[in-house]
Design a protein around this motif. Sequence first.
Motif, PDB file in Angstrom:
ATOM      1  N   TYR A  96      20.054 -25.603   3.431  1.00  0.00           N
ATOM      2  CA  TYR A  96      19.795 -24.809   2.231  1.00  0.00           C
ATOM      3  C   TYR A  96      20.228 -23.362   2.447  1.00  0.00           C
ATOM      4  CZ  TYR A  96      16.904 -28.445   0.071  1.00  0.00           C
ATOM      5  OH  TYR A  96      16.472 -29.600  -0.520  1.00  0.00           O
ATOM      6  N   SER A  97      20.658 -22.715   1.366  1.00  0.00           N
ATOM      7  CA  SER A  97      20.965 -21.281   1.426  1.00  0.00           C
ATOM      8  C   SER A  97      19.650 -20.506   1.349  1.00  0.00           C
ATOM      9  CB  SER A  97      21.875 -20.884   0.255  1.00  0.00           C
ATOM     10  OG  SER A  97      21.157 -20.973  -0.970  1.00  0.00           O
ATOM     11  N   ILE A  98      19.735 -19.209   1.634  1.00  0.00           N
ATOM     12  CA  ILE A  98      18.532 -18.371   1.560  1.00  0.00           C
ATOM     13  C   ILE A  98      17.978 -18.376   0.140  1.00  0.00           C
ATOM     14  CG2 ILE A  98      17.688 -15.994   1.712  1.00  0.00           C
ATOM     15  CD1 ILE A  98      19.463 -15.614   4.131  1.00  0.00           C
ATOM     16  N   LYS A  99      18.856 -18.304  -0.840  1.00  0.00           N
ATOM     17  CA  LYS A  99      18.424 -18.301  -2.239  1.00  0.00           C
ATOM     18  C   LYS A  99      17.690 -19.600  -2.578  1.00  0.00           C
ATOM     19  CE  LYS A  99      20.189 -17.597  -6.890  1.00  0.00           C
ATOM     20  NZ  LYS A  99      21.379 -17.349  -7.720  1.00  0.00           N
ATOM     21  N   GLN A 100      18.211 -20.723  -2.116  1.00  0.00           N
ATOM     22  CA  GLN A 100      17.557 -22.010  -2.370  1.00  0.00           C
ATOM     23  C   GLN A 100      16.216 -22.097  -1.644  1.00  0.00           C
ATOM     24  OE1 GLN A 100      20.863 -24.357  -0.960  1.00  0.00           O
ATOM     25  NE2 GLN A 100      21.292 -25.143  -3.037  1.00  0.00           N
ATOM     26  N   LEU A 101      16.171 -21.571  -0.423  1.00  0.00           N
ATOM     27  CA  LEU A 101      14.914 -21.587   0.335  1.00  0.00           C
ATOM     28  C   LEU A 101      13.861 -20.710  -0.328  1.00  0.00           C
ATOM     29  CD1 LEU A 101      16.260 -21.499   3.996  1.00  0.00           C
ATOM     30  CD2 LEU A 101      15.032 -23.374   2.890  1.00  0.00           C
ATOM     31  N   ARG A 102      14.263 -19.556  -0.851  1.00  0.00           N
ATOM     32  CA  ARG A 102      13.318 -18.679  -1.553  1.00  0.00           C
ATOM     33  C   ARG A 102      12.772 -19.370  -2.802  1.00  0.00           C
ATOM     34  NH1 ARG A 102      11.816 -15.074   2.057  1.00  0.00           N
ATOM     35  NH2 ARG A 102      13.522 -13.841   2.851  1.00  0.00           N
ATOM     36  N   ALA A 103      13.658 -20.054  -3.543  1.00  0.00           N
ATOM     37  CA  ALA A 103      13.225 -20.779  -4.739  1.00  0.00           C
ATOM     38  C   ALA A 103      12.256 -21.892  -4.358  1.00  0.00           C
ATOM     39  CB  ALA A 103      14.429 -21.333  -5.489  1.00  0.00           C
ATOM     40  N   LEU A 104      12.551 -22.569  -3.282  1.00  0.00           N
ATOM     41  CA  LEU A 104      11.672 -23.625  -2.795  1.00  0.00           C
ATOM     42  C   LEU A 104      10.332 -23.049  -2.355  1.00  0.00           C
ATOM     43  CD1 LEU A 104      11.460 -26.641  -2.170  1.00  0.00           C
ATOM     44  CD2 LEU A 104      12.423 -26.169   0.075  1.00  0.00           C
ATOM     45  N   GLU A 105      10.370 -21.873  -1.723  1.00  0.00           N
ATOM     46  CA  GLU A 105       9.146 -21.202  -1.293  1.00  0.00           C
ATOM     47  C   GLU A 105       8.256 -20.898  -2.493  1.00  0.00           C
ATOM     48  OE1 GLU A 105       7.903 -17.318   1.381  1.00  0.00           O
ATOM     49  OE2 GLU A 105       9.713 -17.202   0.163  1.00  0.00           O
ATOM     50  N   VAL A 106       8.842 -20.399  -3.570  1.00  0.00           N
ATOM     51  CA  VAL A 106       8.086 -20.087  -4.777  1.00  0.00           C
ATOM     52  C   VAL A 106       7.447 -21.356  -5.335  1.00  0.00           C
ATOM     53  CG1 VAL A 106       8.299 -19.320  -7.178  1.00  0.00           C
ATOM     54  CG2 VAL A 106       9.397 -18.022  -5.350  1.00  0.00           C
ATOM     55  N   GLN A 107       8.192 -22.435  -5.350  1.00  0.00           N
ATOM     56  CA  GLN A 107       7.671 -23.715  -5.856  1.00  0.00           C
ATOM     57  C   GLN A 107       6.516 -24.208  -4.986  1.00  0.00           C
ATOM     58  OE1 GLN A 107      11.000 -26.375  -5.926  1.00  0.00           O
ATOM     59  NE2 GLN A 107      11.796 -25.596  -7.882  1.00  0.00           N
TER      60      GLN A 107
END
Length: 105
Positions: free
Chosen positions: A7-18
């Motif tokens: 995952y990219s950092i952006k995808q990981l951040r989105a996943l973190e929020v979820q």
Amino acid sequence: MQDLSKYSIKQLRALEVQVIDELKTKHFLSIRNAREQILHIARSAGISETALLAIKAPKLPKQNTLEVKYRNPEDPTQQWSGRGRQPAWIKAWIATGKAVEEARA
């Protein structure tokens, strides 16, 4: 379990929020369910919600109270257990050339 290394950092951040949102939801749902169970038990025991909320937990006695080893002869309200930092009155006592043992309680 997913391989998160792709995952990219952006995808990981989105996943973190979820994940955080889902954790909050689950937490509040578990609290609500526990509250409902408690109220159900109280009602079956004949206790109203108001009476249940009025019940106060007893105050527990203070634990780990250390015995006073030193007391200021000039002001007995100033005490020290001999542990931790020396209070100002002990430092002043020592500065006048008196031994700490003279203040022993």
